[in-house]
Design an enzyme around this catalytic site. Structure first.
Site, mmCIF file in Angstrom:
data_model
loop_
_atom_site.group_PDB
_atom_site.id
_atom_site.type_symbol
_atom_site.label_atom_id
_atom_site.label_comp_id
_atom_site.label_asym_id
_atom_site.label_seq_id
_atom_site.Cartn_x
_atom_site.Cartn_y
_atom_site.Cartn_z
ATOM 1 N N ASP A 126 0.845 -1.194 0.000
ATOM 2 C CA ASP A 126 0.000 0.000 0.000
ATOM 3 C C ASP A 126 0.879 1.243 0.000
ATOM 4 O OD1 ASP A 126 -3.212 0.582 1.193
ATOM 5 O OD2 ASP A 126 -1.771 2.201 1.014
ATOM 6 N N VAL B 134 -10.956 3.047 -3.361
ATOM 7 C CA VAL B 134 -10.693 2.434 -4.673
ATOM 8 C C VAL B 134 -11.726 1.326 -4.854
ATOM 9 C CG1 VAL B 134 -9.035 1.211 -6.117
ATOM 10 C CG2 VAL B 134 -8.223 2.986 -4.534
ATOM 11 N N HIS C 29 -10.442 -5.266 -2.873
ATOM 12 C CA HIS C 29 -9.084 -5.528 -2.395
ATOM 13 C C HIS C 29 -9.117 -5.864 -0.917
ATOM 14 C CE1 HIS C 29 -9.907 -1.200 -2.072
ATOM 15 N NE2 HIS C 29 -9.168 -1.203 -0.964
ATOM 16 N N HIS D 129 -6.916 -5.626 2.498
ATOM 17 C CA HIS D 129 -5.751 -5.064 3.176
ATOM 18 C C HIS D 129 -5.208 -6.146 4.102
ATOM 19 C CE1 HIS D 129 -6.561 -0.610 2.524
ATOM 20 N NE2 HIS D 129 -7.768 -1.097 2.281
HETATM 21 P P1 DGP Z 1 -9.457 1.648 0.523
HETATM 22 O O1 DGP Z 1 -9.438 2.947 1.251
HETATM 23 O O2 DGP Z 1 -9.892 0.465 1.385
HETATM 24 O O3 DGP Z 1 -10.206 1.721 -0.791
HETATM 25 O O4 DGP Z 1 -7.936 1.338 0.190
HETATM 26 C C1 DGP Z 1 -7.282 1.820 -0.933
HETATM 27 C C2 DGP Z 1 -5.816 1.803 -0.631
HETATM 28 O O5 DGP Z 1 -5.135 1.839 -1.856
HETATM 29 C C3 DGP Z 1 -5.304 2.991 0.172
HETATM 30 O O6 DGP Z 1 -4.802 2.522 1.421
HETATM 31 C C4 DGP Z 1 -4.199 3.595 -0.653
HETATM 32 C C5 DGP Z 1 -3.933 2.541 -1.694
HETATM 33 N N1 DGP Z 1 -3.606 3.051 -3.008
HETATM 34 C C6 DGP Z 1 -4.352 3.916 -3.749
HETATM 35 N N2 DGP Z 1 -3.756 4.148 -4.927
HETATM 36 C C7 DGP Z 1 -2.607 3.415 -4.926
HETATM 37 C C8 DGP Z 1 -1.565 3.225 -5.871
HETATM 38 O O7 DGP Z 1 -1.549 3.791 -6.977
HETATM 39 N N3 DGP Z 1 -0.555 2.389 -5.498
HETATM 40 C C9 DGP Z 1 -0.534 1.742 -4.312
HETATM 41 N N4 DGP Z 1 0.497 0.938 -4.059
HETATM 42 N N5 DGP Z 1 -1.519 1.882 -3.393
HETATM 43 C C10 DGP Z 1 -2.529 2.716 -3.712
#
Ligand code: DGP
Length: 113
Positions: free
Chosen positions: A30, A95, A99, A101
């Site tokens: 993340d 997003v 997914h 975590h």
């Molecule tokens: P949520 O809030 O549960 O939808 O989690 C989305 C997570 O995705 C957030 O913790 C940040 C991560 N994230 C968003 N965009 C990117 C990206 O482009 N790359 C990576 N590695 N993580 C991302």
């Protein structure tokens, strides 16, 4: 799906620190880590959340579980870890590509915030 950042990571169009791949999943660190280990496990298939993925491709849900177990072992999370599927804006989902975590490497309190 157009304009989905996780689809772009799955396809390799957007770079990420990928730690695990399977036929059905990709996992990467993340960008906004909340723990020493904070890995996102995503299905290659685009579905907006866990409920939609369960209905459309239950085998992908099992594949996420298998990936989580593999990554937790590789990261040395034998003391315990947490798996979270934020679902809906009210729960903090930002997003809308399903997914998990995977969080670990520090003491995790309960209840969560
Ligand atoms: P949520 O809030 O549960 O939808 O989690 C989305 C997570 O995705 C957030 O913790 C940040 C991560 N994230 C968003 N965009 C990117 C990206 O482009 N790359 C990576 N590695 N993580 C991302």
């Amino acid at each position: 799906m157009a304009e989905c950042v996780f689809c772009a990571i799955v396809s390799g169009d957007v770079p990420a620190d990928v730690v695990h791949k399977s036929e059905r999943t990709v996992a990467f660190r993340d960008v906004n880590a909340q723990a020493p280990t904070h890995v996102l496990v995503v299905p290659r298939r685009h579905e907006p959340d866990l409920a939609a993925l369960s209905a459309a491709a239950p085998e992908d849900v099992a594949a996420i579980g298998t990936a989580v177990a593999d990554i937790a072992a590789a990261e040395g999370l034998g003391e315990g870890y947490r798996v979270v599927f934020n679902t809906g804006a009210g729960a903090g989902q930002t997003v809308f590509h399903c997914h998990a975590h995977l969080l670990g490497g520090r003491r995790l309190e309960w209840p969560p915030g």
